[in-house]
Design an enzyme around this catalytic site. Structure first.
Site, short mmCIF file in Angstrom:
data_model
loop_
_atom_site.label_atom_id
_atom_site.label_comp_id
_atom_site.label_asym_id
_atom_site.label_seq_id
_atom_site.Cartn_x
_atom_site.Cartn_y
_atom_site.Cartn_z
N GLU A 201 0.81 -1.22 0.00
CA GLU A 201 0.00 0.00 0.00
C GLU A 201 0.84 1.26 0.00
O GLU A 201 0.35 2.35 0.29
CB GLU A 201 -0.97 -0.01 1.19
CG GLU A 201 -1.95 -1.18 1.11
CD GLU A 201 -3.16 -1.00 2.00
OE1 GLU A 201 -3.28 0.04 2.68
OE2 GLU A 201 -4.01 -1.91 2.00
N LYS A 335 -15.62 -1.79 2.35
CA LYS A 335 -14.91 -2.22 1.15
C LYS A 335 -15.93 -2.81 0.19
O LYS A 335 -16.62 -3.79 0.52
CB LYS A 335 -13.88 -3.29 1.51
CG LYS A 335 -12.70 -2.77 2.34
CD LYS A 335 -11.90 -3.93 2.89
CE LYS A 335 -10.53 -3.53 3.39
NZ LYS A 335 -9.86 -4.63 4.13
P1 PGA Z 1 -6.51 -6.06 2.52
O1 PGA Z 1 -5.99 -4.96 3.52
O2 PGA Z 1 -7.04 -5.37 1.32
O3 PGA Z 1 -5.29 -6.91 2.25
O4 PGA Z 1 -7.58 -6.82 3.25
C1 PGA Z 1 -6.65 -3.77 3.82
C2 PGA Z 1 -7.04 -3.72 5.27
O5 PGA Z 1 -6.83 -4.71 6.01
O6 PGA Z 1 -7.57 -2.71 5.73
ZN ZN Z 2 -7.89 -3.94 7.81
#
Ligand code: PGA
Ligand code: ZN
Length: 420
Positions: A201, A335
């Site tokens: 990220e 998400k």
């Molecule tokens: P991930 O991480 O997209 O690998 O789940 C993002 C998060 O945990 O906030």
């Molecule tokens: Zn997370």
């Protein structure tokens, strides 16, 4: 009217296959490209991958085929602005609750492309198209500076050490503040003779002897940058992503960097210790994703710190409802691909807002250069945004979209005394 839908296998920010869909109408078309997590919750909607040898099993040709063979016929001929009805038809076409038959990656690809096409057809920005009446403010970003866990392929177990520019009144000021802190942290890493390479990220992931060292590095960077490490200036946020170092059989959290293995009580005490030592305003997934009793207990002991559920709540209406009833969290990470459709995602934001929980709109660690979530956060006044560090174009495309929106809507951030 939807005339056709195309889909392709393309690559995400980790270089792994993912689904892109394009919706065609006589008046315009739009695309959406689906992100993917690495530290996924076990109750998320399911992405379908081919398995086998191709792309190490990560191929998505079946999901792409599902878009053209099953999802397109389910929605062709419909008015593209009827998002809720279209999403319902997509869910019916899949027929499973967790979208494991055709894949949440297939379903969200179409759902997202439908929203983007509808805004294009209406000739309006997505952030007003998705708004119930008026859009909300620009969300305050919580920005990843140091990375560990599954996003750094080694390093500290804690996944994200983030900063929240709570002293900033405008979006531009918020971004510049974080940029300056990030640059200062980078300089400190370089001073140690370590290359400041970035994780999935865009956060740095230098070798670290313990978790405290990461917090101290953040604190030092904030001071070097001329800010105060304080809840009302530059605050800390943490994504512990504890499920991913929890040993379910032994019921212990294995923090190998710190050389400890903790039970629930030990983990709760450790988290509370961090919040006492550092200006932490938000703590995400500090406990195993199914430890409802632990979450309730921690919620009762955290004072003025947001308790944020990601793997715990997986953008799921039912899990969110249960957390609201039992007081097990004060905020929900949102998400789109955990939910599977735009309508489900909006429903979770609405439910959280009605109950006084804060929605935090979030990217995945495997992202694409799609900025839909920036518009979605503004449209629904989500207040907080978590899309990674100030590096890598799949992150910056979201931050940069907010510069455009800020220019149209005004740059003022939500009141810093609001949840976080
Ligand atoms: P991930 O991480 O997209 O690998 O789940 C993002 C998060 O945990 O906030
Ligand atoms: Zn997370």
């Amino acid at each position: 009217t939807i005339e056709a839908i195309d889909a392709w296998e393309v690559l995400d920010s980790r270089g792994n296959p993912t689904v892109r869909a394009r919706v065609h109408t006589p008046d315009g078309s739009g695309t959406f490209t689906v992100p993917a997590g690495a530290s996924t919750g076990s109750h998320e909607a399911v992405e379908v991958r081919d398995g086998g040898d191709r792309f190490g099993g990560l191929g998505v040709t079946e999901a792409v085929e599902a878009v053209e063979a099953e999802l397109e016929p389910a929605v062709v001929g419909r008015n593209v602005t009827e998002q809720a009805a279209i999403d319902e038809a997509l869910l019916e076409a899949d027929g499973t609750e967790d979208l494991s038959r055709l894949g949440a990656n297939a379903v969200l690809g179409v759902s997202g492309a439908v929203a983007r096409t509808a805004a294009a057809v209406r000739d309006e920005p997505l952030y007003t198209y998705l708004a119930p009446e008026e859009p909300g403010a620009i969300p305050r970003p919580m920005v990843n500076i140091l990375s560990g866990g599954l996003h750094a392929h080694g390093g500290v177990e804690i996944q994200d050490f983030l900063v929240v520019p709570r002293g900033a009144d405008t979006y531009e000021e918020a971004i510049e503040t974080v940029w300056t802190v990030r640059r200062a942290v980078r300089d400190r890493i370089e001073e140690r003779g370590v290359r400041p390479l970035v994780a999935d990220e865009g956060g740095f992931s230098p070798p670290m002897e313990g978790i405290e060292e990461a917090f101290e590095l953040l604190r030092a960077g904030i001071l070097d940058a001329g800010f105060e490490p304080a809840t009302d200036d530059v605050a800390f946020a943490v994504d512990v992503a504890a499920t991913h170092f929890y040993d379910e059989d032994a019921e212990r959290y294995r923090l190998e960097t710190d050389g400890v293995s903790l039970d629930r009580e030990g983990m709760i005490d450790r988290v509370l210790g961090w919040t006492e030592s550092y200006p932490i305003v938000s703590i995400e997934d500090p406990l195993f994703e199914d430890d409802w009793a632990g979450w309730r207990k921690l919620a009762g002991r955290l004072d003025g710190v947001q308790l944020l559920g990601d793997d715990f709540l997986v953008t799921d209406r039912d899990r969110l409802g249960r957390a609201i009833e039992s007081g097990a969290a004060s905020a929900v990470l949102v998400k789109m691909n955990q939910a599977g459709t735009i309508t489900r995602t909006l429903g979770v934001i609405e439910r959280a807002q009605e109950a006084g929980l804060s929605p935090v709109v979030s990217a995945r660690s495997g992202e694409t250069c799609d900025s839909t979530m920036a518009d979605l956060a503004v449209a629904r006044g989500a207040g907080q945004l978590k899309v990674g560090s100030l590096a890598r174009s799949e992150r910056l495309v979201k931050y940069n979209r907010l510069f455009e929106i800020a220019d149209e809507l005004g740059p003022t951030l939500p009141n810093a005394s609001d949840p976080v």
